[in-house]
Write an enzyme that holds these catalytic residues in place. Structure first.
Site, PDB file in Angstrom:
ATOM      1  N   HIS A 155       5.440  23.636  28.566  1.00 23.60           N
ATOM      2  CA  HIS A 155       6.001  22.309  28.789  1.00 23.60           C
ATOM      3  C   HIS A 155       4.867  21.283  28.772  1.00 23.60           C
ATOM      4  CE1 HIS A 155      10.013  23.564  30.852  1.00 23.60           C
ATOM      5  NE2 HIS A 155       9.731  24.329  29.797  1.00 23.60           N
TER       6      HIS A 155
ATOM      7  N   GLU B 143       4.002  18.865  30.807  1.00 22.88           N
ATOM      8  CA  GLU B 143       3.273  18.713  32.065  1.00 22.88           C
ATOM      9  C   GLU B 143       2.306  19.879  32.281  1.00 22.88           C
ATOM     10  OE1 GLU B 143       7.468  17.012  32.817  1.00 22.88           O
ATOM     11  OE2 GLU B 143       6.560  18.643  31.666  1.00 22.88           O
TER      12      GLU B 143
ATOM     13  N   CYS C  17      10.741  19.583  35.228  1.00 17.95           N
ATOM     14  CA  CYS C  17      11.586  20.703  35.606  1.00 17.95           C
ATOM     15  C   CYS C  17      11.004  21.358  36.865  1.00 17.95           C
ATOM     16  CB  CYS C  17      11.662  21.715  34.458  1.00 17.95           C
ATOM     17  SG  CYS C  17      10.159  22.697  34.263  1.00 17.95           S
TER      18      CYS C  17
ATOM     19  N   CYS D  69       7.463  22.913  36.321  1.00 16.58           N
ATOM     20  CA  CYS D  69       6.388  21.928  36.245  1.00 16.58           C
ATOM     21  C   CYS D  69       6.132  21.286  37.602  1.00 16.58           C
ATOM     22  CB  CYS D  69       6.712  20.873  35.195  1.00 16.58           C
ATOM     23  SG  CYS D  69       6.739  21.541  33.516  1.00 16.58           S
TER      24      CYS D  69
END
Length: 160
Positions: A53, A55, A83, A86
């Site tokens: 992801h 992040e 999410c 993260c």
């Protein structure tokens, strides 16, 4: 424009470029003391790794750039709502501030919401759909956590 707005626009620009390259619409900018330390985009489409992801990619890059796993004093700006994975990484690294431009509600019509995961995690562990079992096993070699504690207190090994 405010500084936060500038950093969010940078995260959105990263996300737009990622979409142009076939990726998902997520970008992140990690900042310390008002300066960008690292950026990241969602790389699932190229890595096939579901943990890449935006992040997390920014956190990985910042940890390398700053020389350690702690990112105390850093702020993360993300195109989309982080999410739970993260968000957990932010807690684990010491990041205490995050700002995002698009919410789970904004992403829902496009299949880009993690609200269902947040709802699942809000349930007691025994009522979640993922079966998690605690099965204490302590081999004869000694306790693993005590080994780590003793090793981490020991002076660093020098030489070969």
């Amino acid at each position: 424009m405010s500084t936060a707005r500038n950093f969010l626009c940078e995260a959105i620009d990263l996300a737009r470029e990622n979409v142009r390259k076939g990726g998902r619409p997520f970008g992140a900018v990690l900042v310390k003391d008002g300066a960008i330390v690292a950026t990241g985009v969602n790389e699932i489409h190229t890595t096939q790794d579901p943990t890449t992801h935006a992040e997390l990619q920014a956190i990985r890059a910042a940890s390398r750039a700053l020389g350690g796993p702690r990112l105390d004093g850093c702020v993360i700006y993300a195109s989309g709502q982080p999410c739970p994975m993260c968000l957990s990484a932010m807690y684990l690294t010491g990041i205490r501030e995050a700002t995002y431009a698009y919410s789970n509600e904004d992403g829902e019509p496009c299949g880009l919401s993690t609200a269902a995961i947040y709802a699942e995690l809000a349930k007691p562990l025994a009522h979640q759909s993922l079966k998690v079992t605690y099965l204490p096993v302590h081999p004869e070699e000694g306790d693993l956590y005590e080994m780590w504690r003793d090793h981490s207190r020991a002076p660093p090994v020098t030489g070969e």
